[in-house]
Design an enzyme around this catalytic site. Sequence first.
Site, short mmCIF file in Angstrom:
data_model
loop_
_atom_site.label_atom_id
_atom_site.label_comp_id
_atom_site.label_asym_id
_atom_site.label_seq_id
_atom_site.Cartn_x
_atom_site.Cartn_y
_atom_site.Cartn_z
N GLU A 63 3.78 -9.35 13.69
CA GLU A 63 5.01 -10.09 14.01
C GLU A 63 5.04 -11.39 13.20
O GLU A 63 4.00 -11.95 12.87
CB GLU A 63 4.98 -10.41 15.51
CG GLU A 63 6.12 -11.27 16.02
CD GLU A 63 5.93 -11.70 17.47
OE1 GLU A 63 6.94 -12.09 18.09
OE2 GLU A 63 4.79 -11.65 17.98
N LYS A 98 13.84 -8.26 18.79
CA LYS A 98 13.03 -8.38 19.99
C LYS A 98 13.88 -8.65 21.23
O LYS A 98 14.67 -9.59 21.26
CB LYS A 98 12.01 -9.51 19.80
CG LYS A 98 10.95 -9.61 20.89
CD LYS A 98 9.97 -10.72 20.52
CE LYS A 98 8.86 -10.87 21.55
NZ LYS A 98 7.98 -12.01 21.20
N CYS A 106 5.19 -7.57 20.50
CA CYS A 106 4.40 -8.53 21.25
C CYS A 106 4.70 -8.54 22.76
O CYS A 106 4.30 -7.65 23.48
CB CYS A 106 4.57 -9.92 20.64
SG CYS A 106 3.25 -11.10 21.02
#
Length: 263
Positions: free
Chosen positions: A40, A112, A149
């Site tokens: 990321e 995300k 994540c």
Amino acid sequence: MKIAVVQTASSHDKAANREKVAALVAEAVRGKPDLVVLPEAMMADFATEGGSVGDLAEPLDGEFVSALRKVALEHGTAIVAGMFERSCDEARPYNTLLAVGADGDLLGAYRKIHLYDAFGYRESDQLTAGDVAPVVVGIAGRKLGLMTCYDLRFPELSRALVDAGAEVLVVPAAWVRGPLKEHHWTTLLTARAIENTCYVAAAAQNGKKYCGLSQVIDPQGVAVAAVGEADGFAQAEISPERLADTRTRNPSLKNRRFTVAPR
């Protein structure tokens, strides 16, 4: 299919990060992987708390994506990596994963969904959340679901990706160090593999801020390749036979009694 997960730390120097990406992919392709997964925020690291990454953000046809496409085409391997993508809010871009094919084509972009507003940090102060929709891309004949994540803490997303056909969950991350955080990371990666009877390929940033521990986990929850805390990469074979056998012996996906619709 072979997947290599690469572990390193990015900086705020975007040009240096692009050079690092080229060097890391060149090293990882020695094992002839079909896909190289980078962490990321590989385009540029997060800003310090109270700061902004707005000035660092780029469009999907910017320098970072162009560099990824060039490297993928040069080495004949697909690449997944994280960046900050411009949004309609100049101060709060998207935290985006790019999937680039071995031919250099852009296969997909995942913005995300779950921003890291936890453990005393507020990612939503810097970034805009993406639409609630699973993103699955096809690479080397396999279907891969993209997540980032903090998404790992929300099993609904991983299940939505698997319901959309994903056989591998690809998880670039910058998992922040802290009390029990490394335990959470490894436990959640394993849980997502076991509960979905799928592979998980996780590439994390390391260094002073982030925990590293990149790994590939098979559908039975076994880590079949891993990196410790230092820079490096690990490679594993994704076996459709292993996937099918696991889902035959443990048909938990078929045995579900209910599903949860996204909000």
